[in-house]
Structure formats: structure tokens, C-alpha cells
Design a protein around this motif. Structure first.
Motif, mmCIF file in Angstrom:
data_model
loop_
_atom_site.group_PDB
_atom_site.id
_atom_site.type_symbol
_atom_site.label_atom_id
_atom_site.label_comp_id
_atom_site.label_asym_id
_atom_site.label_seq_id
_atom_site.Cartn_x
_atom_site.Cartn_y
_atom_site.Cartn_z
ATOM 1 N N ILE A 30 -2.449 0.501 2.044
ATOM 2 C CA ILE A 30 -2.814 0.240 0.647
ATOM 3 C C ILE A 30 -4.264 -0.219 0.551
ATOM 4 N N TYR A 31 -4.927 0.169 -0.538
ATOM 5 C CA TYR A 31 -6.272 -0.338 -0.812
ATOM 6 C C TYR A 31 -6.176 -1.405 -1.881
ATOM 7 N N TRP A 32 -6.946 -2.451 -1.684
ATOM 8 C CA TRP A 32 -6.932 -3.533 -2.656
ATOM 9 C C TRP A 32 -8.351 -3.786 -3.143
ATOM 10 N N ARG A 33 -8.471 -4.062 -4.412
ATOM 11 C CA ARG A 33 -9.773 -4.396 -4.967
ATOM 12 C C ARG A 33 -10.202 -5.749 -4.399
ATOM 13 N N CYS A 34 -11.445 -5.815 -3.992
ATOM 14 C CA CYS A 34 -11.878 -7.010 -3.274
ATOM 15 C C CYS A 34 -13.216 -7.507 -3.802
ATOM 16 N N PRO A 35 -13.208 -8.126 -4.985
ATOM 17 C CA PRO A 35 -14.472 -8.547 -5.585
ATOM 18 C C PRO A 35 -15.127 -9.736 -4.878
ATOM 19 N N ASN A 36 -14.352 -10.537 -4.168
ATOM 20 C CA ASN A 36 -14.960 -11.667 -3.457
ATOM 21 C C ASN A 36 -14.639 -11.607 -1.962
ATOM 22 N N TYR A 37 -15.238 -12.456 -1.191
ATOM 23 C CA TYR A 37 -15.064 -12.510 0.268
ATOM 24 C C TYR A 37 -15.487 -11.220 0.959
ATOM 25 N N LYS A 38 -16.288 -10.358 0.290
ATOM 26 C CA LYS A 38 -16.504 -9.057 0.911
ATOM 27 C C LYS A 38 -17.331 -9.114 2.196
ATOM 28 N N ASP A 39 -18.095 -10.173 2.401
ATOM 29 C CA ASP A 39 -18.833 -10.278 3.666
ATOM 30 C C ASP A 39 -18.065 -11.072 4.713
ATOM 31 N N LYS A 40 -16.917 -11.592 4.325
ATOM 32 C CA LYS A 40 -16.157 -12.456 5.235
ATOM 33 C C LYS A 40 -14.978 -11.740 5.895
ATOM 34 N N ILE A 41 -14.310 -10.894 5.128
ATOM 35 C CA ILE A 41 -13.077 -10.280 5.626
ATOM 36 C C ILE A 41 -13.377 -9.316 6.769
ATOM 37 N N GLN A 42 -12.595 -9.427 7.841
ATOM 38 C CA GLN A 42 -12.832 -8.603 9.020
ATOM 39 C C GLN A 42 -11.587 -7.834 9.433
ATOM 40 N N ILE A 43 -11.827 -6.752 10.179
ATOM 41 C CA ILE A 43 -10.721 -5.981 10.747
ATOM 42 C C ILE A 43 -9.860 -6.934 11.583
ATOM 43 N N GLY A 44 -8.564 -6.840 11.432
ATOM 44 C CA GLY A 44 -7.671 -7.690 12.223
ATOM 45 C C GLY A 44 -7.249 -8.951 11.487
ATOM 46 N N ASP A 45 -7.928 -9.277 10.380
ATOM 47 C CA ASP A 45 -7.475 -10.423 9.588
ATOM 48 C C ASP A 45 -6.110 -10.089 8.995
ATOM 49 N N ALA A 56 7.236 -13.682 -9.340
ATOM 50 C CA ALA A 56 6.100 -13.933 -8.462
ATOM 51 C C ALA A 56 6.534 -14.351 -7.069
ATOM 52 N N GLY A 57 5.738 -13.935 -6.093
ATOM 53 C CA GLY A 57 5.996 -14.341 -4.724
ATOM 54 C C GLY A 57 5.423 -13.363 -3.727
ATOM 55 N N MET A 58 5.698 -13.673 -2.465
ATOM 56 C CA MET A 58 5.173 -12.895 -1.345
ATOM 57 C C MET A 58 6.055 -11.663 -1.168
ATOM 58 N N ILE A 59 5.475 -10.462 -1.218
ATOM 59 C CA ILE A 59 6.319 -9.268 -1.111
ATOM 60 C C ILE A 59 5.981 -8.380 0.084
ATOM 61 N N ALA A 60 4.854 -8.641 0.752
ATOM 62 C CA ALA A 60 4.537 -7.828 1.926
ATOM 63 C C ALA A 60 3.551 -8.561 2.821
ATOM 64 N N VAL A 61 3.569 -8.193 4.099
ATOM 65 C CA VAL A 61 2.571 -8.711 5.030
ATOM 66 C C VAL A 61 1.945 -7.522 5.756
ATOM 67 N N GLY A 62 0.690 -7.693 6.138
ATOM 68 C CA GLY A 62 0.006 -6.597 6.810
ATOM 69 C C GLY A 62 -1.237 -7.078 7.514
ATOM 70 N N VAL A 63 -2.061 -6.109 7.905
ATOM 71 C CA VAL A 63 -3.279 -6.448 8.636
ATOM 72 C C VAL A 63 -4.436 -5.621 8.065
ATOM 73 N N ILE A 64 -5.620 -6.233 8.015
ATOM 74 C CA ILE A 64 -6.795 -5.532 7.478
ATOM 75 C C ILE A 64 -7.248 -4.480 8.491
ATOM 76 N N VAL A 65 -7.340 -3.233 8.051
ATOM 77 C CA VAL A 65 -7.787 -2.173 8.952
ATOM 78 C C VAL A 65 -9.062 -1.486 8.460
ATOM 79 N N GLU A 66 -9.450 -1.737 7.209
ATOM 80 C CA GLU A 66 -10.725 -1.215 6.708
ATOM 81 C C GLU A 66 -11.435 -2.360 6.003
ATOM 82 N N ILE A 67 -12.644 -2.663 6.452
ATOM 83 C CA ILE A 67 -13.391 -3.763 5.842
ATOM 84 C C ILE A 67 -13.822 -3.367 4.432
ATOM 85 N N PRO A 68 -14.206 -4.338 3.603
ATOM 86 C CA PRO A 68 -14.581 -4.022 2.219
ATOM 87 C C PRO A 68 -15.618 -2.903 2.131
ATOM 88 N N THR A 69 -15.286 -1.862 1.372
ATOM 89 C CA THR A 69 -16.066 -0.630 1.289
ATOM 90 C C THR A 69 -16.061 -0.160 -0.168
#
Ligand SMILES: [Zn+2]
Ligand SMILES: [Zn+2]
Length: 279
Positions: A30-45, A56-69
């Protein structure tokens, strides 16, 4: 070399603007809009997907595989399709982050990893996602992330019932099976498949043995009942391939069980098609 510790980010989506439930039932990227933290988020986070609103609540867990682009330069632009959006807030210069989904729980259960549940957690309840949940991306301090993952892992997967998330993480085969079941249980896909089937058939029946459950059982019980099987095994699909109606087949519970009787569901289905040809 010192390995940097992975951080955890929480991505909040509003079901009023984006049908994340249907998307997550049919995709594992999934791609998520990322208006903030774009210089902080890294692959593997690590990523936690959070549904806003009434359930409301937590519905999925995953891992960052594409840095903010920028949206115009991402790896799988076809996944940004507008069909899941109820408003057109997407812009090609939007910064997108690519997340590989590891585990999903779409059934709302207040006692599990819901917002209501986390309100009672001494650590999580102080975080902004509970106290002032405005925004799309939140960074979670280590203790908050740990508390959330702990509850996620301690809750058996109510939707699947056959596996806990830690098992899913441990065993690729089991993860694929669960993903397969999740796709088959997506109510939106099911509805679309049944509707499509009825454009060329007069009534719902099993596409293998042709049984009409509505004739065999009292309609008070059988009305609208049919199972949906996903033809392509998850393992042969590209990571991000969405499900298409032609990938689905309607089966009665007996035939569906037979198809999954051994690991090679694809072959079983083909064999059963031949078997039923001269029945
Ligand atoms: Zn059947
Ligand atoms: Zn199946």
C-alpha cells in the motif's frame, strides 16, 4: 557497523475518504500519503495502519519498503488507482511511502486492538493518536510501539481463527494461506463476483458440482450462501497484484474443502473440473 534501530510510524486513514478495508483485503502493498517525516522514514522501519472513525483502531502491521517519493515516481503507480478514494485529494506531487503489509485484522473488536482498548493502556493512552488524533503520520516512541505490538501479537486473529499473527510472521506458507483466506472473505469482492456471475447465470450455483444450495437446503438457511475461491495461489502473484473478478470462482463448501484438501489447490481445482465434466 552499528545497525540502526527500526523506528515505528503509525499511518492513520479515514474510511470516509478512502476504502482501506477493501484495499487491505485485496492487496499486500500500500502507498500512504506522507506529508511529514519525509526525511526521517527509512526502509525497514515498522508501520502500523490505523483506521479512524467509529471503528477506530489498529488494523494492519507492515514494514516500510519504499522511502517517501513523489507520487509520479513510485514503483507501482497502478496501485494509486482512484477507485478506492471517495474524494479526489490525490496529487502527483503528493509524497507517498510504500508499505509491505504483513498482517491485517479488519473485523472490529473493541476488546482487541481498538482505540477504545488502547484508551485503557497506561502508555498508549497518553499518545497523540488517542489524545488528539489529527494527522496522517505519527511517529511512535519505542515504548508506545512496543505496547501496541504486544497487544497485537497477544490477540488471536479473530478474523482468521486458525492462526495467530506471530505464527503468520514465522511461517511464509501459513501467511500465504491466511492471505488467501482473507482475499476470499472480502465481502466487496464476493458481492462483485456474485453480481457478475448472475449476468450470465439464472441462479447461484457451485461452478464445479453445480449444486444449487438454495434447492438443497431450506432457503431460510441457504439464501445467498456460496463460497468464493481465489484461483491464483498468492505465491504466484506479484507482491502487489490486486484481485480481479476473473481470478475468483464460486464453490459450494464441499468442493471448496476438496480444492484445499492438499497444498496444491491450483492442481486440485483443475483435476476437479475434469472430474465433473462427465458427471
Ligand atoms: Zn460444489
Ligand atoms: Zn479457496
Amino acid at each position: 557497523m552499528i545497525k540502526k534501530m527500526a523506528n515505528t510510524y503509525l499511518f492513520q486513514g479515514n474510511p470516509r475518504y478512502y476504502d482501506m478495508d477493501t484495499y487491505l483485503a485485496t492487496h499486500s502493498y500500500i502507498y500512504w500519503r506522507c506529508p511529514n517525516y519525509k526525511d526521517k522514514i527509512q526502509i525497514g522501519d515498522k508501520a502500523i495502519l490505523w483506521r479512524a472513525g467509529k471503528k477506530a483502531g489498529m488494523i494492519a502491521v507492515g514494514v516500510i519498503v519504499e522511502i517517501p517519493t513523489p507520487a509520479s515516481k513510485i514503483q507501482f503507480p497502478e496501485l494509486l488507482g482512484q477507485r478506492f478514494w471517495t474524494s479526489d485529494e490525490m496529487d502527483v506531487d503528493d509524497i507517498k511511502i510504500g508499505i509491505k503489509i504483513k498482517d491485517v485484522r479488519l473485523t472490529y473488536d473493541e476488546s482487541s486492538t481498538s482505540r477504545e482498548h488502547f484508551k485503557l493502556n497506561p502508555i498508549v493512552s497518553k499518545h497523540r493518536i488517542i489524545t488528539n488524533p489529527t494527522g496522517t503520520v505519527f511517529k511512535l516512541e519505542g515504548a508506545v510501539a512496543d505496547a501496541m505490538f504486544l497487544d497485537w501479537n497477544n490477540t488471536s486473529d479473530l478474523e482468521i481463527g486458525e492462526s495467530t499473527s506471530s505464527e503468520i510472521f514465522d511461517s511464509e506458507g501459513k501467511y500465504r494461506y491466511v492471505l488467501h483466506k482473507r482475499r476470499e472473505r472480502s465481502s466487496a469482492l464476493r458481492k462483485a463476483k456474485v453480481k457478475h456471475f448472475l449476468t450470465t447465470n439464472d441462479f447461484i450455483h457451485c461452478e464445479l458440482c453445480r449444486v444449487n444450495l438454495n434447492e438443497k437446503y431450506p432457503s431460510s438457511l441457504s439464501e445467498g450462501y456460496i463460497e468464493v475461491h481465489h484461483i491464483n495461489p498468492i505465491s504466484t502473484l506479484a507482491e502487489h497484484t490486486p484481485t480481479h473478478i476473473d481470478d475468483l470462482i464460486l464453490l459450494c463448501p464441499n468442493c471448496h474443502r476438496m480444492v484445499h484438501r492438499t497444498k496444491d489447490a491450483e492442481k486440485n481445482l483443475e483435476d476437479l473440473k475434469v472430474w465433473f465434466l462427465d458427471k
